[in-house]
Design a protein around this motif. Structure first.
Motif, PDB file in Angstrom:
ATOM      1  N   UNK A  84      -2.032  -6.459 -21.883  1.00 52.78           N
ATOM      2  CA  UNK A  84      -1.300  -7.271 -22.859  1.00 52.78           C
ATOM      3  C   UNK A  84      -1.115  -8.697 -22.349  1.00 52.78           C
ATOM      4  N   UNK A  85      -0.854  -8.857 -21.046  1.00 57.86           N
ATOM      5  CA  UNK A  85      -0.701 -10.193 -20.473  1.00 57.86           C
ATOM      6  C   UNK A  85      -2.013 -10.973 -20.554  1.00 57.86           C
ATOM      7  N   UNK A 129      -5.074 -15.266 -23.141  1.00 58.64           N
ATOM      8  CA  UNK A 129      -6.345 -15.706 -23.708  1.00 58.64           C
ATOM      9  C   UNK A 129      -6.180 -16.402 -25.056  1.00 58.64           C
ATOM     10  N   UNK A 130      -4.996 -16.331 -25.627  1.00 58.66           N
ATOM     11  CA  UNK A 130      -4.765 -16.958 -26.932  1.00 58.66           C
ATOM     12  C   UNK A 130      -4.757 -18.474 -26.790  1.00 58.66           C
ATOM     13  N   UNK A 131      -5.274 -19.153 -27.777  1.00 59.51           N
ATOM     14  CA  UNK A 131      -5.253 -20.613 -27.773  1.00 59.51           C
ATOM     15  C   UNK A 131      -3.867 -21.109 -28.182  1.00 59.51           C
ATOM     16  N   UNK A 132      -3.627 -22.367 -27.933  1.00 62.68           N
ATOM     17  CA  UNK A 132      -2.346 -22.966 -28.317  1.00 62.68           C
ATOM     18  C   UNK A 132      -2.100 -22.898 -29.808  1.00 62.68           C
ATOM     19  N   UNK A 172       4.711  -8.642 -23.655  1.00 59.68           N
ATOM     20  CA  UNK A 172       3.748  -7.727 -23.038  1.00 59.68           C
ATOM     21  C   UNK A 172       4.387  -6.368 -22.757  1.00 59.68           C
ATOM     22  N   UNK A 173       5.658  -6.357 -22.317  1.00 54.65           N
ATOM     23  CA  UNK A 173       6.340  -5.069 -22.091  1.00 54.65           C
ATOM     24  C   UNK A 173       6.500  -4.308 -23.391  1.00 54.65           C
TER      25      UNK A 173
END
Length: 54
Positions: A22-23, A28-31, A48-49
């Protein structure tokens, strides 16, 4: 105080691999993608948790 808790909190061992995945996904996501769903990098550990528990 919440930031310090996030900084030193450890994921549960059974969820560790899903937490790491998840982290990586969040990192990896863009702004633009983050702004679209209103996520800030400081929220990554908490999100992520939550993703790892599901």
């Amino acid at each position: 105080m919440g930031f310090m808790t996030e900084l030193f909190a450890r994921p549960r061992p059974t969820e560790e691999q899903r937490y790491r995945s998840a982290m990586v996904l969040l990192g990896a996501m863009s702004g633009a993608e983050r702004a679209d769903i209103n996520i800030k990098p400081a929220d990554f550990p908490r999100i992520a948790r939550q993703m790892a528990r599901r």
